[in-house]
Design a protein around this motif. Structure first.
Motif, short mmCIF file in Angstrom:
data_model
loop_
_atom_site.label_atom_id
_atom_site.label_comp_id
_atom_site.label_asym_id
_atom_site.label_seq_id
_atom_site.Cartn_x
_atom_site.Cartn_y
_atom_site.Cartn_z
N UNK A 95 3.86 -14.00 8.91
CA UNK A 95 4.56 -14.55 9.70
C UNK A 95 5.19 -13.69 10.65
N UNK A 96 5.34 -12.50 10.30
CA UNK A 96 6.19 -11.44 11.32
C UNK A 96 5.16 -11.00 12.17
N UNK A 97 3.66 -11.00 12.09
CA UNK A 97 2.70 -10.33 12.83
C UNK A 97 1.62 -11.37 13.11
N UNK A 98 1.82 -12.72 13.22
CA UNK A 98 0.90 -13.67 13.28
C UNK A 98 0.07 -13.63 14.54
N UNK A 99 0.34 -13.03 15.57
CA UNK A 99 -0.27 -12.72 16.87
C UNK A 99 -1.53 -11.68 16.68
N UNK A 100 -1.32 -10.80 15.76
CA UNK A 100 -2.29 -9.72 15.57
C UNK A 100 -3.52 -10.08 14.64
N UNK A 101 -4.45 -10.59 15.58
CA UNK A 101 -5.75 -11.16 14.83
C UNK A 101 -6.33 -10.10 14.02
N UNK A 102 -6.84 -9.27 14.19
CA UNK A 102 -7.63 -8.48 13.08
C UNK A 102 -6.77 -8.12 12.01
N UNK A 103 -5.36 -7.68 12.11
CA UNK A 103 -4.59 -7.59 11.05
C UNK A 103 -4.58 -8.78 10.09
N UNK A 104 -4.27 -9.89 10.87
CA UNK A 104 -3.95 -11.10 10.05
C UNK A 104 -5.18 -11.79 9.28
N UNK A 105 -6.33 -11.30 10.08
CA UNK A 105 -7.87 -11.80 9.10
C UNK A 105 -7.65 -11.14 8.16
N UNK A 106 -7.40 -9.69 8.10
CA UNK A 106 -7.47 -8.90 6.97
C UNK A 106 -6.37 -9.63 5.82
N UNK A 107 -5.23 -9.64 6.24
CA UNK A 107 -4.27 -10.28 5.28
C UNK A 107 -4.73 -11.60 4.76
N UNK A 108 -5.03 -12.39 5.64
CA UNK A 108 -5.48 -13.76 5.09
C UNK A 108 -6.45 -13.97 4.02
N UNK A 109 -7.61 -12.88 4.36
CA UNK A 109 -8.57 -12.71 3.08
C UNK A 109 -8.07 -12.07 1.88
N UNK A 110 -7.22 -11.18 2.27
CA UNK A 110 -6.80 -10.57 0.89
C UNK A 110 -5.77 -11.56 0.09
N UNK A 111 -4.93 -12.43 1.04
CA UNK A 111 -4.22 -13.48 0.32
C UNK A 111 -5.04 -14.30 -0.39
N UNK A 112 -6.34 -14.81 0.31
CA UNK A 112 -6.97 -15.74 -0.35
C UNK A 112 -7.59 -15.42 -1.60
N UNK A 113 -8.02 -14.09 -1.69
CA UNK A 113 -8.57 -13.51 -2.85
C UNK A 113 -7.72 -13.33 -4.03
N UNK A 114 -6.48 -12.88 -3.45
CA UNK A 114 -5.41 -12.59 -4.66
C UNK A 114 -4.91 -14.08 -5.23
N UNK A 115 -4.83 -14.87 -4.33
CA UNK A 115 -4.54 -16.31 -5.00
C UNK A 115 -5.41 -16.80 -5.95
#
Length: 168
Positions: A95-115
């Motif tokens: 939410x805080x860094x939604x405009x930072x593409x590579x950072x958010x790709x990394x977080x989205x992948x980690x989030x999906x895997x963790x869940x």
């Protein structure tokens, strides 16, 4: 001549929705592959695919590389809590860094895997693993799954993003 007034907003420059969509897609693929493997295999069953890769149905009650898997059962709740806490924090960061593409790709992948792995712990008491890579029949890498793969790729992207940011 009127000067244009610059306004600064605390809102992120991007939307949270695409990143949550990527995480949801990882969760879906992860769960579908795990359901498929549990329907086709019995626990411990192995199918040789190539000289370096097998499919195998394995259960991991611990964390990465079966860390703490031989404990009495408390680790299930511990790793579930860590996964939920990490997921909440990652959503905050997205939410805080939604405009930072590579950072958010990394977080989205980690989030999906963790869940994906939290779902396993809640439903089954263990994580379902099935991807088994090895070198010439010896030296098996611990079995893993789609969620684990997403977490690793996300971590690599996170490191790459940080290195790129430091070099600027």
């Amino acid at each position: 001549m009127a000067k244009s007034k610059k306004t600064f907003s605390s809102k992120p420059s991007g939307s949270l929705v695409p990143w949550l969509g990527i995480a949801a897609l990882i969760i879906l693929i992860d769960q579908l592959t795990k359901i498929t493997i549990t329907k086709l295999f019995t626990y411990g069953e192995e199918k040789v695919i190539t000289s370096f890769f097998n499919l195998v149905l394995a259960y991991n009650k611990g964390a990465a590389f079966s860390f703490l898997s031989n404990e009495s059962g408390w680790q299930r709740y511990f790793f579930t809590a860590i996964g939920i806490g990490a997921a909440l924090y990652i959503v905050h960061l997205l939410r805080k860094h939604a405009g930072q593409r590579m950072f958010c790709w990394a977080l989205a992948l980690i989030l999906g895997g963790a869940v994906g792995n939290v779902i396993d712990r809640v439903l089954y008491g263990h994580v379902i693993d099935f991807l088994d890579f090895h070198w010439r029949g010896v030296g098996h890498f611990p079995a893993f799954n789609v969620a684990d793969s997403a977490i690793c790729i996300g971590a690599a992207l996170f490191i790459l993003d940080e290195l790129r940011r430091v070099n600027k």
